[in-house]
Design an enzyme around this catalytic site. Sequence first.
Site, PDB file in Angstrom:
ATOM      1  N   HIS A   1     -36.440 -85.416 -18.747  1.00  0.00           N
ATOM      2  CA  HIS A   1     -37.486 -86.398 -19.035  1.00  0.00           C
ATOM      3  C   HIS A   1     -37.940 -86.186 -20.481  1.00  0.00           C
ATOM      4  CE1 HIS A   1     -41.566 -88.162 -18.817  1.00  0.00           C
ATOM      5  NE2 HIS A   1     -41.161 -88.811 -17.743  1.00  0.00           N
TER       6      HIS A   1
ATOM      7  N   ASP B   1     -39.265 -77.407 -15.502  1.00  0.00           N
ATOM      8  CA  ASP B   1     -40.080 -78.611 -15.321  1.00  0.00           C
ATOM      9  C   ASP B   1     -39.992 -79.003 -13.845  1.00  0.00           C
ATOM     10  OD1 ASP B   1     -41.141 -81.110 -15.121  1.00  0.00           O
ATOM     11  OD2 ASP B   1     -39.933 -82.013 -16.711  1.00  0.00           O
TER      12      ASP B   1
ATOM     13  N   GLN C   1     -40.781 -83.043 -10.503  1.00  0.00           N
ATOM     14  CA  GLN C   1     -40.163 -83.786  -9.394  1.00  0.00           C
ATOM     15  C   GLN C   1     -39.723 -82.869  -8.256  1.00  0.00           C
ATOM     16  OE1 GLN C   1     -40.218 -86.965  -9.154  1.00  0.00           O
ATOM     17  NE2 GLN C   1     -40.580 -87.627 -11.257  1.00  0.00           N
TER      18      GLN C   1
ATOM     19  N   LYS D   1     -48.186 -86.485  -8.791  1.00  0.00           N
ATOM     20  CA  LYS D   1     -46.910 -86.756  -8.115  1.00  0.00           C
ATOM     21  C   LYS D   1     -46.848 -86.078  -6.759  1.00  0.00           C
ATOM     22  CE  LYS D   1     -44.215 -87.117 -12.379  1.00  0.00           C
ATOM     23  NZ  LYS D   1     -44.086 -88.559 -12.593  1.00  0.00           N
TER      24      LYS D   1
ATOM     25  N   CYS E   1     -37.961 -92.841 -18.798  1.00  0.00           N
ATOM     26  CA  CYS E   1     -38.293 -91.804 -19.800  1.00  0.00           C
ATOM     27  C   CYS E   1     -37.157 -90.786 -19.931  1.00  0.00           C
ATOM     28  CB  CYS E   1     -39.604 -91.096 -19.489  1.00  0.00           C
ATOM     29  SG  CYS E   1     -41.018 -92.173 -19.497  1.00  0.00           S
TER      30      CYS E   1
HETATM   31  N1  7TS Z   1     -41.046 -84.175 -16.056  1.00  0.00           N
HETATM   32  C1  7TS Z   1     -40.449 -84.923 -15.115  1.00  0.00           C
HETATM   33  C2  7TS Z   1     -39.185 -84.428 -14.486  1.00  0.00           C
HETATM   34  C3  7TS Z   1     -41.021 -86.135 -14.733  1.00  0.00           C
HETATM   35  O1  7TS Z   1     -40.415 -86.863 -13.803  1.00  0.00           O
HETATM   36  C4  7TS Z   1     -42.207 -86.569 -15.348  1.00  0.00           C
HETATM   37  C5  7TS Z   1     -42.824 -87.912 -15.030  1.00  0.00           C
HETATM   38  C6  7TS Z   1     -42.799 -85.730 -16.289  1.00  0.00           C
HETATM   39  C7  7TS Z   1     -42.194 -84.550 -16.620  1.00  0.00           C
HETATM   40  C8  7TS Z   1     -44.088 -86.084 -16.948  1.00  0.00           C
HETATM   41  O2  7TS Z   1     -45.118 -86.080 -16.014  1.00  0.00           O
HETATM   42  P1  7TS Z   1     -46.597 -86.399 -16.488  1.00  0.00           P
HETATM   43  O3  7TS Z   1     -47.401 -86.349 -15.244  1.00  0.00           O
HETATM   44  O4  7TS Z   1     -46.955 -85.350 -17.466  1.00  0.00           O
HETATM   45  O5  7TS Z   1     -46.541 -87.762 -17.102  1.00  0.00           O
HETATM   46  N2  7TS Z   1     -41.918 -88.857 -14.523  1.00  0.00           N
HETATM   47  C9  7TS Z   1     -42.148 -90.162 -14.336  1.00  0.00           C
HETATM   48  C10 7TS Z   1     -41.186 -91.007 -13.772  1.00  0.00           C
HETATM   49  O6  7TS Z   1     -40.086 -90.665 -13.405  1.00  0.00           O
HETATM   50  N3  7TS Z   1     -41.697 -92.246 -13.697  1.00  0.00           N
HETATM   51  O7  7TS Z   1     -42.940 -92.230 -14.187  1.00  0.00           O
HETATM   52  C11 7TS Z   1     -43.223 -90.937 -14.589  1.00  0.00           C
END
Ligand code: 7TS
Length: 419
Positions: free
Chosen positions: A131, A207, A210, A233, A375
């Site tokens: 990501h 990371d 997910q 999430k 992303c």
């Molecule tokens: N890393 C991964 C693997 C992610 O899927 C996401 C967000 C992030 C980092 C960033 O998360 P945040 O909460 O800091 O924004 N992924 C997604 C997605 O797949 N669709 O919308 C956000």
Amino acid sequence: MSRTASALVAGERDVRADFPILGERTSRGKRLVYLDSAATSQKPTVVIDAIERYYREYNANIHRGVYEIAARATDAFEEARAKVARFLNAAESAEIIWTRNATEAINLVAWSWGGANLHEGDVILVSELEHHSNLVPWQLLAERSGSRLRFIPVNDRGELQLDTLDALLEGCKLVAIAHVSNTLGTILPIAEVVARAHAAGAIVLVDGAQAAPHMPVDVRALDADFYVLSAHKMLGPTGIGVLYGKRALLDAMPPFLSGGDMIRSVSYERSTFNELPWKFEAGTSNIADAIAFGSAIDYLEGYGMENIRAHERALLAYAFEGLGALEERGLAIYGPHDPERSSGVISMNFADIHAHDLASILDTEGICIRAGHHCTMPLMGRLDLAATARASFYLYNDRSDVDALITGLEKAAAIFRLS
Ligand code: 7TS
């Protein structure tokens, strides 16, 4: 297995009833089929109530008031931290740092650890499926420090290729890698990457944005040096995330943001800093949402992460089977087609229908999916794709949601006159 947990796996319990939004209808009167949990999850009543209870009953700033509601707020905030520590099997609560989200947690490590430890000529290793949140901070760190980025390749199915890992690890100080791909659902072999990175003298940031929502995570069994996640999430509120770090690393790191709460003493000229975890928590924290995230963890643990994973694995197998029938009409599914090696994410394209058109047609049926590059623009380039339509599952999804998705895709095929 508890009664509720086995019921989840068997699909007996009405999990949807715990999520008020899933009882809503769209403006077209459709039942909500929410298949975008990889972007953000829905929130159960217990989480919504926890936020409201804090503001209604004991709203006060933490770590400073001597009065009753301030003590209650501090206790609840620190209890939530302890829940996260237990959830991840961290050695102690002091290794859990609150951040705004996974992105901020990665940036904290890039600025603090990276600033102190990365120098001209060092190597940062990431995978090809990251990501942007686990890529851009390292690009900027490489620019600041004069270090270089290298990439662990993936094959056309989006599976990590580890045959060249030892060569890639030469000169490497830090590996930053996803536990689960947000675009393809691939589960990465983190324990192996960590072991080989450590053998080569590199540390590893995982990371887990997910992974932590969908499967048991044990940071000590993985031997991860840093592990990051976002509460939103995993049934929690937006605006709260976590950095787990091994104490020895966190202790040695300089502060990231500075100001109130993160200090021990301050004179006009200089300051000394608080102990862990507060050294990294400058200013008033997101108290309500941290506490509500604790309630989300209680809720997840009520089912058991093993059971949630089993539920999603079964749902994925059902979806692969059902969608398979559409492959001859031009449906392409990316990523590993194996529920054992994939978390609850299915990325696809249907013949030459643009992913955004597909998402719009499904939307008219109340079905929420995400279309685009998710992303992960470099991964899209690697797989030679402009965009995909992504359906992602969670514990509140069941077979009827998969059936609705397939019916929606058939409707799209009819609109676009696919044979
Ligand atoms: N890393 C991964 C693997 C992610 O899927 C996401 C967000 C992030 C980092 C960033 O998360 P945040 O909460 O800091 O924004 N992924 C997604 C997605 O797949 N669709 O919308 C956000």
